[in-house]
Design a protein around this motif. Structure first.
Motif, PDB file in Angstrom:
ATOM      1  N   ALA A   1       2.127 103.684  16.679  1.00  0.00           N
ATOM      2  CA  ALA A   1       0.718 103.765  17.083  1.00  0.00           C
ATOM      3  C   ALA A   1       0.159 102.385  17.429  1.00  0.00           C
ATOM      4  O   ALA A   1      -0.452 102.199  18.487  1.00  0.00           O
ATOM      5  CB  ALA A   1      -0.113 104.406  15.973  1.00  0.00           C
ATOM      6  N   THR A   2       0.372 101.405  16.552  1.00  0.00           N
ATOM      7  CA  THR A   2      -0.244 100.087  16.757  1.00  0.00           C
ATOM      8  C   THR A   2       0.371  99.344  17.930  1.00  0.00           C
ATOM      9  O   THR A   2      -0.342  98.699  18.705  1.00  0.00           O
ATOM     10  CB  THR A   2      -0.134  99.219  15.485  1.00  0.00           C
ATOM     11  N   LEU A   3       1.697  99.458  18.084  1.00  0.00           N
ATOM     12  CA  LEU A   3       2.362  98.685  19.140  1.00  0.00           C
ATOM     13  C   LEU A   3       2.180  99.311  20.525  1.00  0.00           C
ATOM     14  O   LEU A   3       1.965  98.601  21.503  1.00  0.00           O
ATOM     15  CB  LEU A   3       3.853  98.517  18.825  1.00  0.00           C
ATOM     16  N   THR A   4       2.249 100.650  20.620  1.00  0.00           N
ATOM     17  CA  THR A   4       2.101 101.260  21.954  1.00  0.00           C
ATOM     18  C   THR A   4       0.658 101.164  22.442  1.00  0.00           C
ATOM     19  O   THR A   4       0.411 101.172  23.648  1.00  0.00           O
ATOM     20  CB  THR A   4       2.561 102.731  21.988  1.00  0.00           C
ATOM     21  N   LEU A   5      -0.305 101.066  21.521  1.00  0.00           N
ATOM     22  CA  LEU A   5      -1.706 100.892  21.918  1.00  0.00           C
ATOM     23  C   LEU A   5      -2.134  99.432  21.850  1.00  0.00           C
ATOM     24  O   LEU A   5      -3.213  99.085  22.324  1.00  0.00           O
ATOM     25  CB  LEU A   5      -2.624 101.716  21.004  1.00  0.00           C
ATOM     26  N   ASP A   6      -1.290  98.597  21.252  1.00  0.00           N
ATOM     27  CA  ASP A   6      -1.622  97.197  20.965  1.00  0.00           C
ATOM     28  C   ASP A   6      -2.958  97.104  20.230  1.00  0.00           C
ATOM     29  O   ASP A   6      -3.848  96.346  20.592  1.00  0.00           O
ATOM     30  CB  ASP A   6      -1.634  96.354  22.247  1.00  0.00           C
ATOM     31  N   ASP A   7      -3.075  97.913  19.177  1.00  0.00           N
ATOM     32  CA  ASP A   7      -4.302  97.999  18.382  1.00  0.00           C
ATOM     33  C   ASP A   7      -3.931  98.124  16.897  1.00  0.00           C
ATOM     34  O   ASP A   7      -3.346  99.127  16.495  1.00  0.00           O
ATOM     35  CB  ASP A   7      -5.111  99.229  18.822  1.00  0.00           C
ATOM     36  N   PRO A   8      -4.260  97.103  16.092  1.00  0.00           N
ATOM     37  CA  PRO A   8      -3.873  97.139  14.675  1.00  0.00           C
ATOM     38  C   PRO A   8      -4.719  98.082  13.814  1.00  0.00           C
ATOM     39  O   PRO A   8      -4.396  98.301  12.655  1.00  0.00           O
ATOM     40  CB  PRO A   8      -4.057  95.681  14.230  1.00  0.00           C
TER      41      PRO A   8
END
Ligand code: ZN
Length: 257
Positions: free
Chosen positions: A128-135
């Motif tokens: 989730a965090t890497l494919t959206l680049d959102d932590p």
């Protein structure tokens, strides 16, 4: 699909699902996961707390969605949550090589299966965090600072691991698999901060496949060692620096020498 609010949420879920399927394809073919089933609002609660919830049922290729009580982005229409749930399906495929089959770790001791579950949650958050680049992908639906992977204070202290005498009570919710899972996802996010989302995702997939090949299900820290072994140069240096802080009790001397 009906054209009311619930129908709209289901369309959104389907859109995000096809989106993440495309996003992960360059790393490892996700097609064995499909087709999937989707269960709308059954009598069960799993992954995200409260009324808002979504889940993926391992070994059955089934997504579970629940209606919303809160006035914000519905959980099933939250791109990050859908990607997290898809991450569980992909975890199953990458670790075992198949999708929708009997899970090998269910035959293990409860302690080992719970430890594996923590890594499963961590990997789902990596996707989730890497494919959206959102932590902080959950926040548009409900604020969950405990799952912020950019938080530098998450450390894998021994109390985050399941106990040797873990039993049924721990298996049905007494053990917090998300706390340890967030440390794994934060470790990989540290690498993303030192490099880029693509590098971090590629190493996470390589590390997870290598971990799965060991079939050492009760030792999820093996993922960290496999990740370090797959990295090189400055990326490895950054990963080793993070692992030394995030996993103080893990012996990384061989992987980082
Ligand atoms: Zn999950």
């Amino acid at each position: 699909v009906p054209t009311d609010e619930q129908g709209l949420v289901m369309w959104s879920f389907w859109y995000h699902l096809s989106d993440v399927r495309d996003a992960v394809a360059p790393y490892a073919d996700p097609s064995p996961i499909f087709p999937v089933d989707i269960a709308w609002s059954p009598q069960s609660v799993l992954d995200f707390q409260g009324v808002e919830n979504a889940a993926f049922v391992l070994s059955q290729r089934t997504f579970v969605l629940f209606p919303d009580a809160l006035d914000n982005v519905p959980i099933a229409a939250n791109a990050g949550v859908v990607r997290h749930e898809f991450g569980h399906a992909w975890f199953e495929l990458l670790t075992t090589g198949v999708s929708g089959e009997e899970l090998p770790w269910l035959e293990e001791e409860v302690q080992d299966a719970l430890a594996l579950n923590a890594l499963n949650e961590g990997f789902a958050d990596m996707v989730a965090t890497l494919t959206l680049d959102d932590p902080r992908f959950i926040d548009p639906s409900l604020p969950m600072p405990s799952r912020d992977v950019s938080d530098k204070s998450w450390v894998a202290t021994s109390d985050l691991y399941p106990n040797e005498d873990a039993g049924l009570v721990d298996a049905i919710g007494g053990y917090d698999k998300y706390a340890l899972g967030t440390v794994y996802a934060s470790f990989v996010w540290d690498v993303r901060e030192a490099t880029d989302p693509d590098t971090a995702m590629r190493l996470a997939v390589e590390g997870l496949v290598a971990f799965g090949e060991t079939e050492d299900w009760g030792n999820p820290d093996g993922f960290v060692l496999a990740f370090l072994a797959a990295a090189s140069g400055q990326t490895r240096a950054a990963a080793c620096a993070s692992a030394a802080v995030r996993f103080p009790e893990l012996d990384i001397s061989e992987a980082c020498s």
